[in-house]
Design an enzyme around this catalytic site. Structure first.
Site, PDB file in Angstrom:
ATOM      1  N   GLU A   1      54.343  -5.875  65.698  1.00  0.00           N
ATOM      2  CA  GLU A   1      53.411  -4.676  66.333  1.00  0.00           C
ATOM      3  C   GLU A   1      53.070  -5.263  67.574  1.00  0.00           C
ATOM      4  O   GLU A   1      52.915  -6.228  67.716  1.00  0.00           O
ATOM      5  CB  GLU A   1      52.611  -4.173  65.377  1.00  0.00           C
TER       6      GLU A   1
ATOM      7  N   TYR B   1      61.457  -7.276  73.456  1.00  0.00           N
ATOM      8  CA  TYR B   1      61.720  -6.862  72.011  1.00  0.00           C
ATOM      9  C   TYR B   1      63.249  -5.955  72.080  1.00  0.00           C
ATOM     10  O   TYR B   1      64.109  -6.270  71.346  1.00  0.00           O
ATOM     11  CB  TYR B   1      60.614  -6.201  71.232  1.00  0.00           C
TER      12      TYR B   1
HETATM   13  C1  LIG Z   1      56.185 -11.070  76.694  1.00  0.00           C
HETATM   14  C2  LIG Z   1      56.798 -12.529  77.366  1.00  0.00           C
HETATM   15  C3  LIG Z   1      56.749 -13.532  76.116  1.00  0.00           C
HETATM   16  C4  LIG Z   1      58.120 -12.611  77.907  1.00  0.00           C
HETATM   17  O1  LIG Z   1      58.623 -13.757  78.098  1.00  0.00           O
HETATM   18  P1  LIG Z   1      59.440 -14.236  79.399  1.00  0.00           P
HETATM   19  O2  LIG Z   1      59.758 -15.444  79.247  1.00  0.00           O
HETATM   20  O3  LIG Z   1      58.928 -13.588  80.624  1.00  0.00           O
HETATM   21  O4  LIG Z   1      60.642 -12.971  78.917  1.00  0.00           O
HETATM   22  P2  LIG Z   1      62.274 -13.198  79.712  1.00  0.00           P
HETATM   23  O5  LIG Z   1      62.209 -13.838  80.856  1.00  0.00           O
HETATM   24  O6  LIG Z   1      63.084 -13.853  78.494  1.00  0.00           O
HETATM   25  O7  LIG Z   1      62.773 -11.779  79.809  1.00  0.00           O
HETATM   26  C5  LIG Z   1      63.463 -11.006  78.689  1.00  0.00           C
HETATM   27  C6  LIG Z   1      63.699  -9.660  79.131  1.00  0.00           C
HETATM   28  O8  LIG Z   1      62.385  -9.084  78.548  1.00  0.00           O
HETATM   29  C7  LIG Z   1      61.932  -8.016  79.520  1.00  0.00           C
HETATM   30  N1  LIG Z   1      60.874  -8.249  80.393  1.00  0.00           N
HETATM   31  C8  LIG Z   1      60.179  -9.756  80.452  1.00  0.00           C
HETATM   32  N2  LIG Z   1      59.159  -9.514  81.230  1.00  0.00           N
HETATM   33  C9  LIG Z   1      59.171  -8.209  81.787  1.00  0.00           C
HETATM   34  C10 LIG Z   1      58.251  -7.439  82.497  1.00  0.00           C
HETATM   35  N3  LIG Z   1      57.062  -7.996  83.084  1.00  0.00           N
HETATM   36  N4  LIG Z   1      58.249  -6.078  82.629  1.00  0.00           N
HETATM   37  C11 LIG Z   1      59.372  -5.553  82.193  1.00  0.00           C
HETATM   38  N5  LIG Z   1      60.352  -6.055  81.295  1.00  0.00           N
HETATM   39  C12 LIG Z   1      60.165  -7.424  81.202  1.00  0.00           C
HETATM   40  C13 LIG Z   1      63.090  -7.772  80.480  1.00  0.00           C
HETATM   41  O9  LIG Z   1      64.211  -6.767  79.731  1.00  0.00           O
HETATM   42  C14 LIG Z   1      63.736  -9.233  80.379  1.00  0.00           C
HETATM   43  O10 LIG Z   1      65.078  -9.194  80.774  1.00  0.00           O
HETATM   44  P3  LIG Z   1      65.334  -9.284  82.340  1.00  0.00           P
HETATM   45  O11 LIG Z   1      64.640 -10.116  82.974  1.00  0.00           O
HETATM   46  O12 LIG Z   1      67.004  -9.516  82.242  1.00  0.00           O
HETATM   47  O13 LIG Z   1      65.318  -7.878  82.888  1.00  0.00           O
HETATM   48  C15 LIG Z   1      55.766 -13.044  78.550  1.00  0.00           C
HETATM   49  O14 LIG Z   1      55.643 -11.835  79.282  1.00  0.00           O
HETATM   50  C16 LIG Z   1      54.386 -13.192  78.071  1.00  0.00           C
HETATM   51  O15 LIG Z   1      54.100 -14.323  77.320  1.00  0.00           O
HETATM   52  N6  LIG Z   1      53.415 -12.276  78.049  1.00  0.00           N
HETATM   53  C17 LIG Z   1      51.984 -12.440  77.209  1.00  0.00           C
HETATM   54  C18 LIG Z   1      51.895 -12.783  75.855  1.00  0.00           C
HETATM   55  C19 LIG Z   1      52.448 -11.456  75.233  1.00  0.00           C
HETATM   56  O16 LIG Z   1      52.199 -10.324  75.584  1.00  0.00           O
HETATM   57  N7  LIG Z   1      52.827 -11.632  73.954  1.00  0.00           N
HETATM   58  C20 LIG Z   1      53.624 -10.515  73.103  1.00  0.00           C
HETATM   59  C21 LIG Z   1      52.482  -9.972  72.302  1.00  0.00           C
HETATM   60  S1  LIG Z   1      51.822 -11.300  71.061  1.00  0.00           S
END
Ligand SMILES: CC(C)(COP(=O)(O)OP(=O)(O)OC[C@H]1O[C@@H](n2cnc3c(N)ncnc32)[C@H](O)[C@@H]1OP(=O)(O)O)[C@@H](O)C(=O)NCCC(=O)NCCS
Length: 156
Positions: free
Chosen positions: A111, A123
């Site tokens: 979630e 996700y």
């Molecule tokens: C969520 C999180 C883990 C994503 O990590 P990341 O390494 O930046 O993700 P990726 O670079 O692998 O991105 C994969 C896909 O996710 C989506 N995505 C990632 N960041 C995004 C953003 N800021 N806005 C919209 N889509 C996003 C995109 O579809 C992306 O693919 P694309 O770059 O080809 O468009 C990171 O933003 C994070 O650590 N957030 C804070 C903690 C958190 O919210 N954790 C989840 C709840 S516990």
């Protein structure tokens, strides 16, 4: 310029716990756990799947999930802010799916706050689908949760 090939995903060790704790504390969107909860991740009888992402010798993110029978709950995933949007999250998710299959689980669920567009995007890109929501599930601030699930198909 650094390339994707330098990104490595591996199982976490006790030495990684200080990094994981400080990274989670820096991210308000991450699940916030106590130090003792982190220490238990690798110690319990049914240890969590705990993976870290590193680039060279620099740790950039982690994911934690718990398998219970045929279900797996993704409990936390965080990527260092300066490393975001470079594919670490997707690689952590792909490695998690492989590890979950090896444990024999058939479904991953989670979630997330509905305003967390980065996590929802990750996700969706990892194959998860929305299976429900929980009204006012989160507090400080109050917010609905979106429930996602990924049904794992048997490999040919
Ligand atoms: C969520 C999180 C883990 C994503 O990590 P990341 O390494 O930046 O993700 P990726 O670079 O692998 O991105 C994969 C896909 O996710 C989506 N995505 C990632 N960041 C995004 C953003 N800021 N806005 C919209 N889509 C996003 C995109 O579809 C992306 O693919 P694309 O770059 O080809 O468009 C990171 O933003 C994070 O650590 N957030 C804070 C903690 C958190 O919210 N954790 C989840 C709840 S516990």
């Amino acid at each position: 310029m650094k390339t994707d090939t330098e990104i490595r995903i591996r199982s976490a060790t006790a030495d990684d716990l200080p990094f994981m704790i400080s990274l989670a504390h820096e991210s308000s969107a991450a699940a916030q756990w106590s130090k003792s909860t982190y220490q238990q991740l690798l110690q319990s009888e049914n240890p969590r799947i705990t993976l870290v992402a590193e680039e060279g010798d620099v740790l950039c993110g982690f994911v934690v999930a718990q398998v219970t029978g045929t279900d797996c709950e993704l409990e936390n995933i965080v990527v260092n802010e300066s490393s975001q949007r470079r594919g670490f999250g997707l690689k952590l998710m792909q490695a998690l799916i492989t590890a979950v299959r090896k444990r024999g689980a058939q479904r991953i669920f989670l979630e997330v706050r509905e305003s967390n567009t980065a996590a929802c995007g990750l996700y969706a890109k990892s194959g998860f689908v929305v299976v429900g929501n929980r009204r006012s599930y989160y507090h400080d601030p109050t917010e609905n949760a979106v429930l996602y699930a990924l049904q794992l198909r048997e490999l040919p």
